[in-house]
Design a protein around this motif. Structure first.
Motif, PDB file in Angstrom:
ATOM      1  N   LYS A  94       0.844  -1.202   0.000  1.00 50.47           N
ATOM      2  CA  LYS A  94       0.000   0.000   0.000  1.00 50.47           C
ATOM      3  C   LYS A  94       0.879   1.253   0.000  1.00 50.47           C
ATOM      4  O   LYS A  94       1.351   1.695  -1.043  1.00 50.47           O
ATOM      5  N   GLY A  95       1.098   1.820   1.196  1.00 48.43           N
ATOM      6  CA  GLY A  95       1.803   3.093   1.290  1.00 48.43           C
ATOM      7  C   GLY A  95       3.188   3.113   0.681  1.00 48.43           C
ATOM      8  O   GLY A  95       3.617   4.129   0.120  1.00 48.43           O
ATOM      9  N   PHE A  96       3.909   1.990   0.750  1.00 49.82           N
ATOM     10  CA  PHE A  96       5.266   1.939   0.225  1.00 49.82           C
ATOM     11  C   PHE A  96       5.295   2.166  -1.284  1.00 49.82           C
ATOM     12  O   PHE A  96       6.252   2.733  -1.825  1.00 49.82           O
ATOM     13  N   LEU A  97       4.245   1.739  -1.994  1.00 48.92           N
ATOM     14  CA  LEU A  97       4.227   1.815  -3.453  1.00 48.92           C
ATOM     15  C   LEU A  97       3.509   3.046  -3.996  1.00 48.92           C
ATOM     16  O   LEU A  97       3.407   3.207  -5.210  1.00 48.92           O
ATOM     17  N   LEU A  98       3.018   3.906  -3.130  1.00 56.41           N
ATOM     18  CA  LEU A  98       2.294   5.083  -3.596  1.00 56.41           C
ATOM     19  C   LEU A  98       3.225   6.048  -4.322  1.00 56.41           C
ATOM     20  O   LEU A  98       4.398   6.185  -3.974  1.00 56.41           O
ATOM     21  N   PRO A  99       2.710   6.770  -5.339  1.00 54.17           N
ATOM     22  CA  PRO A  99       3.551   7.716  -6.076  1.00 54.17           C
ATOM     23  C   PRO A  99       3.871   8.973  -5.280  1.00 54.17           C
ATOM     24  O   PRO A  99       4.858   9.645  -5.554  1.00 54.17           O
ATOM     25  N   GLU A 100       3.033   9.307  -4.295  1.00 56.04           N
ATOM     26  CA  GLU A 100       3.262  10.496  -3.480  1.00 56.04           C
ATOM     27  C   GLU A 100       3.171  10.121  -2.001  1.00 56.04           C
ATOM     28  O   GLU A 100       2.468   9.201  -1.615  1.00 56.04           O
ATOM     29  N   ALA A 101       3.882  10.872  -1.166  1.00 57.83           N
ATOM     30  CA  ALA A 101       3.894  10.646   0.289  1.00 57.83           C
ATOM     31  C   ALA A 101       4.140   9.180   0.608  1.00 57.83           C
ATOM     32  O   ALA A 101       3.411   8.554   1.370  1.00 57.83           O
ATOM     33  N   ARG A 102       5.170   8.627  -0.008  1.00 60.19           N
ATOM     34  CA  ARG A 102       5.453   7.195   0.153  1.00 60.19           C
ATOM     35  C   ARG A 102       5.851   6.868   1.588  1.00 60.19           C
ATOM     36  O   ARG A 102       6.588   7.606   2.220  1.00 60.19           O
ATOM     37  N   ALA A 103       5.364   5.732   2.062  1.00 54.59           N
ATOM     38  CA  ALA A 103       5.747   5.250   3.389  1.00 54.59           C
ATOM     39  C   ALA A 103       7.147   4.657   3.322  1.00 54.59           C
ATOM     40  O   ALA A 103       7.446   3.842   2.451  1.00 54.59           O
ATOM     41  N   ARG A 104       8.014   5.086   4.211  1.00 55.59           N
ATOM     42  CA  ARG A 104       9.366   4.557   4.299  1.00 55.59           C
ATOM     43  C   ARG A 104       9.736   4.377   5.768  1.00 55.59           C
ATOM     44  O   ARG A 104       9.241   5.101   6.638  1.00 55.59           O
ATOM     45  N   LEU A 105      10.577   3.413   6.035  1.00 60.56           N
ATOM     46  CA  LEU A 105      11.053   3.245   7.406  1.00 60.56           C
ATOM     47  C   LEU A 105      11.824   4.497   7.831  1.00 60.56           C
ATOM     48  O   LEU A 105      12.482   5.107   6.988  1.00 60.56           O
TER      49      LEU A 105
END
Length: 478
Positions: free
Chosen positions: A51-62
């Motif tokens: 989900k969030g990790f693959l988003l084009p904007e505001a990507r989730a990252r550790l």
């Protein structure tokens, strides 16, 4: 060379993080606990990867999605583990386990001993080679199980903007990755052998609802066939996918989600296995009293069904981790694990939740051309499963509570007419407690002596609530 710990968690996934937090809450001393993980990072919330990790904007990252933020708990960064005296042994694989001697041997030659072992080894993604298809090592063929896999998918997307992605599999990974690919403006074709998506859970009618939505976003579905081979160029990249039905699909990247297999190899021949996982009791304790198993790898008794299940979902991992640690640290105060099976997913702007079991007769409700739909499953006269898309927090809580109550159902037509209103009413005013029979698995509900009268009362109340709920929603729309 070796080290010794009172408690060792083997595996560094979601369950490991939640177990570590529970250990600290229950007073584990500094230096007593160790986590061994093949991954090079501290435990994190795996659902973020699709989900969030693959988003084009505001990507989730550790470190934003380290455990235990997925359940509104603390974020357990590497610093947190250090502050609590928990040893993280990362990037390390255990090659053998000796249950009798209570030792683990790593590939680096180190021996780690324990008094209590918590097995949280999870599962691995099934590879195409296990089905006779080669090509998994191609640069643009991706799986999704860990952070390295998610990075590979992300890099593949970046290398083919506006390109063609073939998603092999119509389950969780396939559906969630397909949605993320579309959001990144990739053209997506999904291929799977079943008649509809999410075949293990969805009914044909529910599946059609989601497939229609995906089609409106540009996704193409090819059902009833499987991948037979890849066309690979001189650079080692897949350029096309060949299907068994003779179709040839041009491809810039491929995502494979064809299932998982629990990681039990270290314990085969040493622990009792069941349903592909490690068999545990209601305390999540294995056939060896010093070893517990949690998450995807554990086959545990589900009281509601009177049988053991192995559940592949993050909620089960979180809750089983907490319960196992409670059973380890305070065995006298900890009862049997009483879990209500729960699955959920969020794709695009959609969000659904499912509780219980999808067996027996199904009753659909809601507007299948609108935003809110649902279903109940009724087996042997009792409601055993509930599904809802587009609900509120209160509505999801209502279907969960109703499913746990297992109310008697006399009239499927009336249940369909009441729809969500039935769960809203039952959850507010529980049914009279029926007599119970105790068997080897726990409590088995039987039909109340006055079931007809009780059900009639609930139906009347539910009808009133359903009308009020419908009227309220119309007022909000007006």
């Amino acid at each position: 060379m070796g080290r010794a710990f009172a408690y060792v968690i083997l595996g560094g996934g979601v369950a490991a993080g939640y177990a570590a937090l529970e250990f600290t809450k229950r007073g584990v001393s500094q230096g007593e606990l160790c986590i061994i993980s093949e991954e090079a990072v501290a435990p994190y919330e795996r659902p973020a990867l699709s989900k969030g990790f693959l988003l084009p904007e505001a990507r989730a990252r550790l470190p934003s999605f380290h455990t235990c933020v997925g359940d509104n708990e603390e974020r357990l960064t590497p610093k947190w583990y250090k502050e609590h005296g928990i040893e993280l042994v990362l990037g390390t694989r255990v090659k053998s386990a000796d249950v009798r001697r209570k030792t683990l041997l790593t590939t680096t030659g180190e021996t780690i001993s324990y008094k209590i072992l918590l097995v949280a080894t999870g599962a691995r993604a099934l590879k195409l080679e296990e089905f006779g298809v080669t090509g998994s090592d191609a640069e643009n063929v991706c799986y999704l199980r860990d952070l390295a896999d998610a990075n590979r998918i992300f890099d593949a997307m970046q290398s083919c903007p506006g390109g063609n992605a073939i998603v092999i599999g119509g389950g969780y990974i396939g559906m969630e990755c397909a949605a993320s690919l579309v959001i990144n403006k990739i053209n997506v074709t999904m291929v799977f052998p079943e008649a509809h998506c999410m075949a293990r859970l969805f009914t044909p009618k529910i599946a059609s609802y989601y497939e229609d939505y995906y089609k409106s976003k540009g996704v193409t579905f090819i059902k009833g066939t499987v991948l037979s081979s890849f066309d690979i160029d001189s650079d080692g990249k897949v350029t096309a996918v060949n299907l068994r039905d003779g179709s040839l699909l041009p491809a810039d990247m491929v995502v494979v989600g064809i299932g998982i297999r629990p990681n039990t190899g270290l314990f085969e021949g040493q622990l009792t296995l069941e349903k592909g996982g490690i068999k545990v009791n209601g305390k999540l304790q294995s056939s060896n009293s010093s070893i517990y198993a949690i998450g995807d790898v554990a086959a545990f008794p589900v009281k509601l069904f009177g049988e053991s299940r192995r559940l592949e979902h993050v909620d089960s991992a979180r809750r089983s981790a907490r319960h196992a640690v409670a059973a380890i640290m305070e065995p006298e105060k900890t009862g049997e694990f009483d879990y209500l099976p729960f699955f959920y997913s969020r794709v695009f702007t959609m969000s659904w939740q499912f509780y219980g079991d999808n067996v027996g007769e199904v009753v659909h409700y809601g507007d299948f051309s609108g935003n809110t739909i649902g279903a109940y499953w009724v087996s042997k006269g009792y409601l055993v499963g509930s599904f809802l898309e587009g609900g509120t927090k209160e509505e999801y809580e209502a279907i969960a509570k109703t499913t746990r109550l297992k109310p008697a159902i006399e009239d499927l037509g009336e249940l369909e007419r009441q729809g969500l209103g039935f769960a809203l009413t039952v959850s507010q005013k529980p049914l009279p407690s029926p007599p119970v029979e105790v068997n080897g698995f726990g409590l088995v509900l039987e039909r109340p002596i006055y079931a007809l009268h009780a059900t009639a009362g609930v139906i009347v109340a539910a009808s009133i609530a359903a009308f009020a709920y419908w009227y309220g929603r119309r007022r909000r729309r007006w």
